[in-house]
Design an enzyme around this catalytic site. Structure first.
Site, PDB file in Angstrom:
ATOM      1  N   SER A 142      -9.454  10.997  -4.602  1.00 37.04           N
ATOM      2  CA  SER A 142      -8.318  10.148  -4.277  1.00 37.04           C
ATOM      3  C   SER A 142      -8.003  10.246  -2.795  1.00 37.04           C
ATOM      4  CB  SER A 142      -7.087  10.573  -5.099  1.00 37.04           C
ATOM      5  OG  SER A 142      -6.007   9.684  -4.888  1.00 37.04           O
ATOM      6  N   ASP A 143      -7.422   9.182  -2.267  1.00 33.99           N
ATOM      7  CA  ASP A 143      -6.997   9.193  -0.883  1.00 33.99           C
ATOM      8  C   ASP A 143      -5.821   8.239  -0.719  1.00 33.99           C
ATOM      9  OD1 ASP A 143      -7.950  10.339   1.848  1.00 33.99           O
ATOM     10  OD2 ASP A 143      -7.392   8.273   2.263  1.00 33.99           O
ATOM     11  N   GLN A 144      -4.937   8.588   0.199  1.00 35.32           N
ATOM     12  CA  GLN A 144      -3.781   7.745   0.480  1.00 35.32           C
ATOM     13  C   GLN A 144      -3.716   7.463   1.972  1.00 35.32           C
ATOM     14  OE1 GLN A 144       0.493   9.166   0.524  1.00 35.32           O
ATOM     15  NE2 GLN A 144       0.537   7.915  -1.327  1.00 35.32           N
ATOM     16  N   LYS A 154     -15.092  11.073  -1.594  1.00 36.86           N
ATOM     17  CA  LYS A 154     -14.676  12.389  -2.089  1.00 36.86           C
ATOM     18  C   LYS A 154     -15.186  12.634  -3.507  1.00 36.86           C
ATOM     19  CE  LYS A 154     -10.534  12.630   0.807  1.00 36.86           C
ATOM     20  NZ  LYS A 154      -9.045  12.618   0.828  1.00 36.86           N
TER      21      LYS A 154
END
EC number: 3.6.1.-
Length: 198
Positions: free
Chosen positions: A74-76, A58
Site C-alpha cells: 500500500s502507498d498513500q 511494494k
C-alpha cells in the site's frame, strides 16, 4: 488438512504501524515485511499514478520473498493541486506543508495492491479521499505539530487523532483510506485472491 488445502499466509508489505493496526481489524494472522522500494516520483508522474505504482511495487517486492503468501502492498500520496506531498519527517517541512494546505481542498490517494506469486494473482485499487483544510495560522500549526508530531504522515496531519481539528471536511467511500489502508478495497482484493475473511 493436506498442505495443498492449507490457507495461504498473509503478509503486509509495510512497516507502517498505522497499516498494521488497520489490518489487525480483520482478525487474521499476518506477518509484516519491509519492502525495499525506491519511492522517488518519476518525471511527470501524477500523485494517483505514483501511489498505485508504489503499492504494486511494494507488494511485488515482498511477494518475491514470500512467493506462497498473499501479500498486501500500500502507498498513500497527498495531492495538493497535482503536486505530491510526502512524509515531512522533520518539523520545518511539516510547517511548510500545513501552511501550503491551509484553506485548501486537496486529495489523498491511497492505493492497495494484493499479489500472490504462486497463484499469479495481482490486482490493485485506489481510494481517493477529498479533504478541506480550514484556514490555519502559524500558532495553530505550531501547537498541532508539537502536540501530535505527525512527521511520518503524508500531508503532516493525522485525521484519526488531533489532526481532525484542522479539517472542515473529509469525503471518501472507504473510511480508513485516509489513515493509510482502505479496508473495504483491501477486503475485496483479499477475497478475490482466495482468502476467506471472517
Amino acid at each position: 488438512m493436506s498442505e495443498s488445502l492449507m490457507p495461504r499466509a498473509l503478509v503486509l508489505g509495510s512497516t507502517s504501524r498505522y497499516r498494521r493496526e488497520l489490518l489487525s481489524r480483520f482478525r487474521l494472522p499476518f506477518e509484516t515485511a519491509s519492502p525495499d522500494v525506491d519511492e522517488t516520483p518519476q518525471p511527470g508522474e501524477s500523485p494517483a499514478a505514483l501511489a498505485l505504482r508504489l503499492a504494486l511495487a511494494k507488494a511485488h517486492a515482498v511477494a518475491a520473498l514470500f512467493p506462497e503468501a498473499i501479500v498486501i502492498g500500500s502507498d498513500q500520496v497527498a495531492d495538493l493541486h497535482g503536486q505530491p506531498l510526502g512524509k515531512p519527517m522533520v518539523h520545518d517541512k511539516a510547517v511548510a506543508q500545513l501552511r501550503a494546505m491551509s484553506g485548501q481542498s486537496m486529495q489523498f490517494h491511497t492505493a492497495v495492491a494484493v499479489v500472490c506469486k504462486a497463484s499469479g494473482f495481482a490486482q490493485a485499487d485506489t481510494a481517493v479521499v477529498r479533504t478541506v483544510f480550514r484556514p490555519l495560522d502559524d500558532a495553530e500549526i505550531e501547537r498541532y505539530l508539537l502536540a501530535e508530531t505527525p512527521y511520518d504522515c503524508a500531508g503532516s496531519a493525522k485525521s484519526e487523532g488531533l489532526g481532525i481539528t484542522l479539517l472542515d471536511a473529509i469525503e471518501s467511500d472507504d473510511p480508513t483510506a485516509l489513515i493509510g489502508l482502505p479496508l473495504i478495497r483491501t477486503a475485496r482484493l483479499l477475497r478475490a485472491a482466495g482468502l476467506v475473511l471472517p
